[in-house]
Design an enzyme around this catalytic site. Structure first.
Site, PDB file in Angstrom:
ATOM      1  N   GLN A  81      22.357  10.924  14.306  1.00 44.79           N
ATOM      2  CA  GLN A  81      22.064  10.505  15.657  1.00 44.79           C
ATOM      3  C   GLN A  81      22.398   8.801  15.503  1.00 44.79           C
ATOM      4  OE1 GLN A  81      20.993  12.255  18.555  1.00 44.79           O
ATOM      5  NE2 GLN A  81      21.248  10.225  19.495  1.00 44.79           N
ATOM      6  N   LYS A  87      17.834  18.557  21.399  1.00 46.15           N
ATOM      7  CA  LYS A  87      18.864  19.389  20.840  1.00 46.15           C
ATOM      8  C   LYS A  87      18.361  20.406  20.091  1.00 46.15           C
ATOM      9  CE  LYS A  87      21.818  15.176  20.805  1.00 46.15           C
ATOM     10  NZ  LYS A  87      22.622  14.135  20.253  1.00 46.15           N
ATOM     11  N   ASP A 103      29.887  16.376  16.727  1.00 45.24           N
ATOM     12  CA  ASP A 103      30.118  15.152  17.773  1.00 45.24           C
ATOM     13  C   ASP A 103      31.315  14.854  18.108  1.00 45.24           C
ATOM     14  OD1 ASP A 103      27.415  14.414  18.878  1.00 45.24           O
ATOM     15  OD2 ASP A 103      27.005  13.279  16.947  1.00 45.24           O
TER      16      ASP A 103
END
Ligand code: NAP
Length: 293
Positions: free
Chosen positions: A99, A55, A122
């Site tokens: 994460q 990412k 997200d």
């Protein structure tokens, strides 16, 4: 096996990244805004390390400002919350990504809820989840968002189609179901899970089948209808002595078995997986330009 039925995630994801890159340059030249994305990784899970690294690379390619914070496994929940609050108030950071999964001693729900929903690229914050379900503007979780984008770019009709999703996780199955239910996609949706008695009874009726289970090659040709569109979300690493690494990635669908019966199908690798990062870039640009909130 010809490639004409393959939905090419590599092609579509690179198109999207190029579009985001161009728009990013425009945003900077017209308004002086450079999209900023902060990553927080707690612990040393190897798969999470790879995801965060990839990412970060995509941010570099596109021209985003990005910061990666790697915290030790022993990090206290309060320390993580403090870092989140810091980025919530940082004007140069438009997207904030913690994460998952987090170490067991940290309450995942509390962490997700602490992220400013306007920076929740997200799409996991309850505010965005609720807005997705009610059909309002929001950050859409990147994997299902990527699947919709792939289908749009391949002109796959969804209106009135029977969509069967196997898997009901918060990051794939449930948001996928919400998206297909929205008026713009207008599908009829069935969600199967581990307590579904006979998955085949439902999957055989699917015009579009989405497999997001985490079980290697679970979907076989006997489970799908002739001409179905097959979307494989699964990423499973299996042993393979013939490969230099000794392992390889396979999906939740038995690709070779299902190929002939399908009308379109996503490969693994080279399918849905690549779309996830591309859509994260899209969400971050949209956060920076104020397109969503
Ligand atoms: P998850 O949180 O483990 O959820 C799996 C879902 O599948 C659950 O709803 C579970 O049912 C259901 N399930 C498990 N075994 C089943 C069975 N035998 N029959 C029917 N349903 C079953 O997984 P996830 O995070 O959604 O991920 C699913 C797969 O997609 C994994 O391989 C993951 O690596 C991959 N993935 C890929 C991307 C990408 O970028 N392409 C992104 C995210 C995930 P219950 O709810 O009843 O337990």
């Amino acid at each position: 096996m010809s490639s004409e039925k393959i939905i090419d995630g590599k092609l579509i994801s690179s198109q999207i990244k190029n579009e985001v890159k161009e728009e990013t340059q425009k945003l900077f030249s017209e308004k002086g805004i450079k999209p900023g994305l902060a990553f927080i990784l707690v612990g040393d899970d190897p798969a999470s390390q790879i995801y965060v690294r990839n990412k970060g690379r995509a941010c570099e390619e596109i021209g985003f400002h990005s910061i990666t914070n790697v915290l030790p496994e022993t990090t206290e929940e309060n320390e993580l919350l403090e870092l989140i609050h810091k980025y919530n108030h940082d004007k140069n950071i438009h997207g904030l990504l913690v994460q998952l999964p987090l170490p067991k001693h940290i309450d995942e729900e509390r962490i997700i809820e602490a992220i400013d929903y306007k920076k929740d690229v997200d799409g996991f914050h309850p505010h965005n989840v609720g807005r997705l379900l009610t059909g309002h503007k929001c950050f859409i979780p990147c994997t299902p968002f990527g699947i919709v984008e792939m289908m749009k770019r391949y002109n796959i009709e969804t209106k009135g189609k029977n969509v069967v999703i196997i898997g009901r996780s918060n990051i794939v199955g449930k948001p996928m179901a919400s998206l297909f239910l929205r008026k713009d996609l207008n599908s009829t949706v069935t969600v199967c899970h581990s307590a579904t008695r006979d998955i085949r009874e439902f999957s055989l009726n699917a015009d579009i089948l989405v497999a997001a289970i985490g079980k290697p090659e679970f979907v076989k040709k006997e489970m799908i209808k002739d001409g179905a569109v097959i979307i494989d979300v699964g990423i499973n690493r299996i042993e393979d002595k013939s490969s230099p690494k000794g392992t390889r990635l396979i999906g939740d669908v038995d690709f070779k078995d299902c190929y002939d019966k399908s009308s379109m199908i996503t490969p693994v690798p080279g399918g849905v997986g690549l779309m996830t990062i591309a859509m994260l870039m899209r969400n971050t640009l949209d956060a920076a330009s104020g397109k969503i909130f």
